[in-house]
Write a protein that holds these residues in place. Structure first.
Motif, PDB file in Angstrom:
ATOM      1  N   LEU A   1       0.820  -1.347  -0.071  1.00  0.00           N
ATOM      2  CA  LEU A   1       0.115  -0.019  -0.042  1.00  0.00           C
ATOM      3  C   LEU A   1       0.866   1.219  -0.010  1.00  0.00           C
ATOM      4  N   GLY A   2       2.095   1.075   0.093  1.00  0.00           N
ATOM      5  CA  GLY A   2       3.064   2.225   0.165  1.00  0.00           C
ATOM      6  C   GLY A   2       3.175   2.799   1.313  1.00  0.00           C
ATOM      7  N   LEU A   3       2.631   2.113   2.429  1.00  0.00           N
ATOM      8  CA  LEU A   3       2.624   2.784   3.805  1.00  0.00           C
ATOM      9  C   LEU A   3       3.859   1.805   4.806  1.00  0.00           C
ATOM     10  N   ASP A   4       4.544   1.499   4.143  1.00  0.00           N
ATOM     11  CA  ASP A   4       5.720   0.680   4.766  1.00  0.00           C
ATOM     12  C   ASP A   4       6.537   1.833   5.976  1.00  0.00           C
ATOM     13  N   TRP A   5       6.359   2.963   5.291  1.00  0.00           N
ATOM     14  CA  TRP A   5       7.069   3.979   6.430  1.00  0.00           C
ATOM     15  C   TRP A   5       6.278   4.011   7.594  1.00  0.00           C
ATOM     16  N   ILE A   6       5.406   3.618   8.024  1.00  0.00           N
ATOM     17  CA  ILE A   6       4.610   3.785   9.400  1.00  0.00           C
ATOM     18  C   ILE A   6       5.572   2.640  10.100  1.00  0.00           C
ATOM     19  N   GLY A   7       5.567   1.401   9.589  1.00  0.00           N
ATOM     20  CA  GLY A   7       6.233   0.401  10.376  1.00  0.00           C
ATOM     21  C   GLY A   7       7.719   0.647  10.629  1.00  0.00           C
ATOM     22  N   LEU A   8       8.390   1.211   9.640  1.00  0.00           N
ATOM     23  CA  LEU A   8       9.631   1.508   9.504  1.00  0.00           C
ATOM     24  C   LEU A   8      10.042   2.650  10.613  1.00  0.00           C
ATOM     25  N   TRP A   9       9.114   3.482  10.677  1.00  0.00           N
ATOM     26  CA  TRP A   9       9.276   4.614  11.768  1.00  0.00           C
ATOM     27  C   TRP A   9       9.251   3.983  13.263  1.00  0.00           C
ATOM     28  N   LEU A  10       8.295   3.159  13.505  1.00  0.00           N
ATOM     29  CA  LEU A  10       8.261   2.397  14.766  1.00  0.00           C
ATOM     30  C   LEU A  10       9.432   1.623  14.712  1.00  0.00           C
ATOM     31  N   MET A  11       9.931   1.047  13.984  1.00  0.00           N
ATOM     32  CA  MET A  11      11.000   0.237  14.099  1.00  0.00           C
ATOM     33  C   MET A  11      12.168   0.990  14.565  1.00  0.00           C
ATOM     34  N   GLY A  12      12.481   2.365  13.720  1.00  0.00           N
ATOM     35  CA  GLY A  12      13.559   3.036  13.953  1.00  0.00           C
ATOM     36  C   GLY A  12      13.439   3.672  15.213  1.00  0.00           C
TER      37      GLY A  12
END
Length: 678
Positions: free
Chosen positions: A454-465
């Motif tokens: 969905l192009g929203l992987d940045w949400i998970g990556l932000w939490l991961m970061g």
């Protein structure tokens, strides 16, 4: 006969508990192969296989007490043969000389060297003016160019002007044998390039798994940036090329470096999260929850997720080991067996040894199975204890504390033996970091993967970061504490085998004889505590000499041979750097002089000094960096002579210096005999 009868009776009392001894016996055989002074012939290996099979057949005719002895001996013989066949199966040409010229190859791996340089592993290699049959299949080159003009891509065909040399042997007798490690890794030459690497051709065909991994790694690093991005890429794809040396140093000093390796922790957390999420999702659908037992479908999904992670991360030996252990636990769930038992750990160890017997010698295998075996044994013993009847919120907290303590104690001797460092704040650092890895980092990585279409992987990556920022903050905080690290000398070769067998006996044996395991454990600790480091160490190139003094080892020069100097000082348990160690016994000019057991040791540096040197007497030792023209009365060690002997250790005794060479320890093996026998 009476002794055999007693052993037979003791083994008969172990019925139902002998399976965990199978990988132990196989491992004894594998270890025995690597201790052999000469390489066994192919016919000898075949004879061992036949003898092992014969012992298995004989065991069927023996009684219940004597049959296990035959099986155990057969497993030891098969372990020797297994390691021997594995060493032959990976045979490849090894560069037999120093090379300088054009090197062409296809990029199959990208990582970083100990000096924090980007490093490429090349396959399908072509060396200028070197015949194909003498060319290694793979070479590894560190990039030292100050102005790189190429961003390496997986599968790219590149060319560079490089210095190459054969993989080096141990830095000292009995030390880590990189030449053997390179043999099993398929690397036939190592070196560096000071000029930019040039691309000859783009990757051909469809992008492979390596290209996919690196593309994902670049995406993660570009999204998160900095040290967090490098660590996130490492724990997601196994690519450590984006992690700087200072980050690795902080993680090691705080005993958190294991979080970088895609190991049992990561795969276990991933599989556990997918398993729990699948069961929760099925429970939220009442019609499905009433008709289907959610446990087994969840285990299948978790197994599929672990397999995908294995493929995505590159599938190196450490990750294979972790996947096998996770898979054994999940398959046990599918078969309605206990997921975490010593039998499951034994099965995982057996599979890993069958796939890669050489992994037995590595710290990854030893520390991983030491931690897992200790955790399973302790939690099995505590399963019915009163501490589990604590308040619901307290049990998980105590479980984390106990698991961190047990795993830390189990792996501490192996970490100290291999890396000569003890992290004094490792327990509190792990207590603060590991829960965040399990509760934030791993679930966020799965969330990012699910949201990627969905192009929203940045949400998970932000939490991961955010989770990794906390972990790196913990690492830097404890690494900066005074006395964060303690240094210990390297143990003698017999220490880890004795310690391992003693601890395995304590855990696996049933009954009062279990206490016998304390004998080899105490012997190992006594041997380690009384170990004596060599008074003199001589590098196999003749470029460095180290002499033990009251302040620590004094080195013959402050620069050059930095890798060897670091290994020597680490093995001494010495925190000093090379320049500090060189200042301990400073000498004017190009000649370094020391005394051992009443005799002198000279390190003569430079061609001019070698040509004019004539100061030694009979019984002295003179080490040269260049060839010597005149005949001398002392023992002369030139680079050509040291190339044959390898590194040298000198120990002073009452009857004079005792000299031991690396070749005496390693013997004549496939990986150090040159190319004539391959």
């Amino acid at each position: 006969m009476r002794g055999i009868g007693r052993i037979s009776g003791a083994l008969e009392g172990q019925r139902g508990h002998l399976l965990p001894w199978v990988p132990v016996c196989l491992g004894v055989g594998v270890g025995g192969y690597f201790l052999l002074p000469i390489e066994p012939a192919t016919g000898h290996l075949a004879a061992l296989v036949l003898a092992g099979a014969g012992l298995f057949l004989l065991a069927r005719r023996l009684g219940e007490g004597t049959a296990p002895m035959a099986v155990m001996l057969g497993l030891v013989l098969l372990g020797v043969a297994l390691a021997g066949w594995r060493a032959r199966s990976v045979a490849a040409p090894v560069l037999g000389f120093r090379f300088y010229g054009a090197v062409e190859g296809t990029i199959v791996a990208i990582d970083r060297s100990a000096s924090d340089r980007l490093r490429l592993t090349l396959a399908d290699v072509v060396l200028q003016d070197v015949a194909p049959e003498r060319t290694p299949r793979r070479v590894r080159i560190a990039l030292h160019a100050k102005t790189p003009v190429l961003v390496p891509r997986p599968g790219q065909r590149v060319i560079a002007t490089a210095h190459l040399s054969p993989p080096a042997g141990p830095a000292e007798p009995g030390g880590f044998d990189f030449r053997r490690h390179a043999w099993f890794s398929g690397i036939g030459a190592i070196g560096y390039s000071r000029v930019p690497v040039l691309a000859l051709a783009p990757p051909e065909g469809r992008p492979g798994l390596f290209a996919l991994r690196m593309a994902l790694s670049r995406h993660i690093r570009s999204t998160l940036g900095g040290a967090v991005g490098g660590v996130a890429a490492a724990v997601s794809t196994g690519d450590r090329s984006g992690i700087r040396a200072e980050t690795v140093a902080a993680l090691r000093a705080s005993n958190l470096a294991h979080l970088l390796a895609i190991s049992g922790l990561h795969l276990g957390l991933l599989a556990g999260f997918v398993f729990a999420a699948a069961r929760l999702g099925m429970a939220l659908c009442p019609p499905l929850a009433l008709r289907v037992q959610s446990k087994k479908p969840a285990a299948l999904l978790a197994l599929a997720a672990a397999a995908a992670y294995l493929v995505l991360s590159g599938g190196n030996v450490a990750t294979q080991r972790a996947f096998v252990m996770a898979a054994v636990a999940l398959v046990a769930v599918l078969l309605d067996r206990r997921a975490f038992s010593l039998r499951s750990v034994a099965l995982a160890a057996l599979i890993v040894l069958l796939l890669a017997p050489e992994s037995l010698l590595g710290p990854g295998f030893q520390m991983s199975f030491a931690a897992t075996t200790a955790l399973v044994a302790v939690f099995n013993g505590l399963r019915d204890g009163a501490w589990w009847r604590l308040p619901r919120w307290a049990a998980p907290v105590l479980a984390v504390v106990v698991s961190s303590l047990v795993a830390g104690l189990a792996t501490a001797p192996f970490g100290a033996a291999h890396f000569n460092v003890i992290a004094h704040y490792g327990l509190p650092a792990n207590l603060l970091a590991v829960p965040v890895m399990g509760l934030v980092v791993v679930p966020s990585a799965v969330l990012a993967l699910c949201l990627a279409p969905l192009g929203l992987d940045w949400i998970g990556l932000w939490l991961m970061g955010a989770g990794l920022e906390w972990i790196l903050g913990v690492a830097h905080f404890f690494a900066a504490r005074p006395g964060a690290r303690g240094f210990v000398p390297a143990p003698p070769l017999a220490v880890l085998p004795l310690l391992s067998l003693g601890m395995l006996w304590l855990i696996l044996w049933q009954g009062r004889l279990r206490r016998i395991g304390m004998v080899p454990v105490l012997c190992a600790l006594l041997l380690w505590s009384t170990a004596r480091r060599p008074e003199v160490l001589i590098a196999d190139s003749g470029g460095l000499v180290g002499v033990m003094t009251a302040e620590g080892r004094a080195l013959s020069k402050a620069r050059g041979q930095g890798f060897v100097a670091r290994i020597w000082l680490e093995n001494d348990g010495d925190a000093a750097g090379q320049e500090q160690a060189a200042a301990r016994l400073s000498m004017p000019g190009k000649i370094f002089v020391a005394e051992i057991a009443g005799q002198r040791l000279f390190h003569v540096q430079g061609k001019a000094a070698a040509q004019s040197f004539a100061a030694c007497d009979a019984g002295d030792i003179a080490v040269f960096t260049h060839a010597v023209a005149a005949a001398l009365r002392c023992r002369v060690l030139t680079p050509d002579a040291l190339r044959a002997t390898g590194a040298i250790a000198v120990t002073g005794t009452g009857s004079g210096p005792r000299i031991r060479t690396a070749r005496q320890v390693t013997g004549q093996r496939l990986w150090n005999r040159g190319g004539a026998d391959r």
